[in-house]
Design a protein around this motif. Structure first.
Motif, PDB file in Angstrom:
ATOM      1  N   UNK A  27       0.823  -1.207   0.000  1.00 15.21           N
ATOM      2  CA  UNK A  27       0.000   0.000   0.000  1.00 15.21           C
ATOM      3  C   UNK A  27       0.859   1.261   0.000  1.00 15.21           C
ATOM      4  N   UNK A  28       1.976   1.232   0.754  1.00 13.45           N
ATOM      5  CA  UNK A  28       2.878   2.387   0.768  1.00 13.45           C
ATOM      6  C   UNK A  28       3.486   2.617  -0.612  1.00 13.45           C
TER       7      UNK A  28
ATOM      8  N   UNK B 252       0.700  -4.834  -8.923  1.00 15.59           N
ATOM      9  CA  UNK B 252       0.782  -3.628  -8.101  1.00 15.59           C
ATOM     10  C   UNK B 252       2.158  -2.980  -8.235  1.00 15.59           C
ATOM     11  N   UNK B 253       2.295  -1.783  -7.695  1.00 18.58           N
ATOM     12  CA  UNK B 253       3.538  -1.017  -7.809  1.00 18.58           C
ATOM     13  C   UNK B 253       4.686  -1.738  -7.126  1.00 18.58           C
ATOM     14  N   UNK B 254       4.413  -2.333  -5.977  1.00 25.56           N
ATOM     15  CA  UNK B 254       5.470  -3.072  -5.277  1.00 25.56           C
ATOM     16  C   UNK B 254       6.066  -4.147  -6.183  1.00 25.56           C
TER      17      UNK B 254
ATOM     18  N   UNK C 274     -10.934 -12.325  -0.690  1.00 26.46           N
ATOM     19  CA  UNK C 274     -10.106 -11.128  -0.883  1.00 26.46           C
ATOM     20  C   UNK C 274     -10.855 -10.075  -1.683  1.00 26.46           C
ATOM     21  N   UNK C 275     -11.800 -10.499  -2.518  1.00 24.83           N
ATOM     22  CA  UNK C 275     -12.559  -9.555  -3.336  1.00 24.83           C
ATOM     23  C   UNK C 275     -13.432  -8.633  -2.490  1.00 24.83           C
ATOM     24  N   UNK C 276     -13.667  -9.002  -1.236  1.00 22.94           N
ATOM     25  CA  UNK C 276     -14.514  -8.196  -0.350  1.00 22.94           C
ATOM     26  C   UNK C 276     -13.707  -7.251   0.535  1.00 22.94           C
ATOM     27  N   UNK C 277     -12.390  -7.277   0.390  1.00 21.66           N
ATOM     28  CA  UNK C 277     -11.513  -6.464   1.246  1.00 21.66           C
ATOM     29  C   UNK C 277     -10.870  -5.364   0.417  1.00 21.66           C
TER      30      UNK C 277
ATOM     31  N   UNK D  77      -6.625  -0.840  -0.505  1.00 19.30           N
ATOM     32  CA  UNK D  77      -6.041   0.315  -1.161  1.00 19.30           C
ATOM     33  C   UNK D  77      -4.984  -0.062  -2.180  1.00 19.30           C
ATOM     34  N   UNK D  78      -4.859  -1.358  -2.455  1.00 22.03           N
ATOM     35  CA  UNK D  78      -3.883  -1.848  -3.425  1.00 22.03           C
ATOM     36  C   UNK D  78      -4.339  -3.224  -3.894  1.00 22.03           C
TER      37      UNK D  78
END
Length: 296
Positions: free
Chosen positions: A64-65, A122-124, A249-252, A255-256
């Motif tokens: 997320x960061x 994701x960016x990470x 996981x689709x319900x959480x 932010x990433x």
């Protein structure tokens, strides 16, 4: 002296080094370094010279960061300043061991092999994949370790981020129901197995002096959902299984975007290293055994 090697250990960081140095070795050298611009590497050259082995564990590793600050993620996770410093010595005799991640895989199947397509979500993951590309294009002697979740006891100099197993334990200890994903899979690996892998690669390089160009999955032997990880911690610690509530996981919203299944095939690791990493339940037991021994 003839027949003997002198071992000099150096470390970099942005935190006060005294607790870690005291825990590792009283004569360990410490250097503050800014990986974003390379400030500090010249001081290493003057005091330390060219290292035989560099183990790069530095990273912005919270997905997320990274998503919130992609520029910093790329600056820190792609070790361009480190490689440029190594190039300044004029040869490639240093072995660079670089910790990458299972997030380089897309997460659409089970048991990824090293040669499978990399397509991070994701960016990470993208920053870590870019680090692999940068190293392989600019440095001729490297071992890139694609690590899954690393867990184990707290370090001698405590880290600031929450540790995976301890975090699960703290949630369950509250005695309240907690949701865990049943459809996100990883291959968590015990920290001492990671250390063993790095030590083995280092010893091989020091004794043979043959350049490596290695990319290797570094995970444990168990493909586990986050729910199964929590179930294991609950079993080891004696918590009620009724506290664990499965969810998707689709319900959480973290932010990433998180890859669903980035479990890894570790047959290459087992063949090259000559051992199989520890099973998760045994590692969890050792995590809390070591914690008890440390505080008693």
């Amino acid at each position: 002296m003839s027949g003997k090697r002198v071992l000099i250990i150096g470390g970099t960081g942005n935190l006060p080094p005294e607790p870690l140095i005291k825990a590792i070795h009283s004569h360990c050298l410490s250097f503050p370094v800014d990986l974003r611009n390379g400030d500090g590497f010249d001081a290493i050259s003057v005091s330390f010279g060219q290292p035989d082995v560099v183990v790069n564990l530095a990273a912005l590793s919270v997905p997320r960061a990274c998503e919130m600050d992609p520029v910093t993620a790329m600056c820190v996770n792609v070790p361009s300043a480190l490689v440029e410093w190594l190039l300044s010595f004029g040869d490639n005799s240093t072995l660079l061991i670089h910790l990458s991640t299972d997030h380089v895989y897309e997460g659409v199947k089970s048991f990824y092999k090293e040669e499978d397509e990399t397509s991070p979500v994701n960016v990470y993951g993208r920053s870590k994949l870019e680090s692999e590309h940068f190293i392989s294009a600019n440095w001729a002697n490297f071992a890139i370790l694609r690590s899954s979740i690393i867990y184990g006891p707290q370090t001698a100099a405590p880290v600031r981020k929450s540790l995976p197993v301890q975090w699960l334990d703290s949630l369950l200890a509250k005695g309240r129901e907690v949701e865990f994903c049943r459809d996100e899979f990883r291959c968590p690996i015990f920290i001492k197995d990671v250390v063993t892998i790095i030590k083995t690669l280092t010893s091989r390089w020091v004794s043979e002096r043959n350049n490596m160009q290695l990319v290797m999955n570094v995970g444990g032997p168990d493909r586990l959902s986050r729910l199964q990880m929590a179930e294991t911690v609950a079993t080891v610690r004696g918590y009620k299984s009724s506290l664990l509530k499965p969810t998707s996981a689709s319900l959480i919203n973290r932010g990433v975007k998180s890859p669903a299944d980035i479990s890894m095939d570790i047959s290459k690791l087992i063949q090259m290293q000559g051992f199989s990493p520890m099973k998760f339940e045994e590692g969890v037991r050792l995590t809390f055994t070591n914690a008890t021994n440390t505080t008693s």
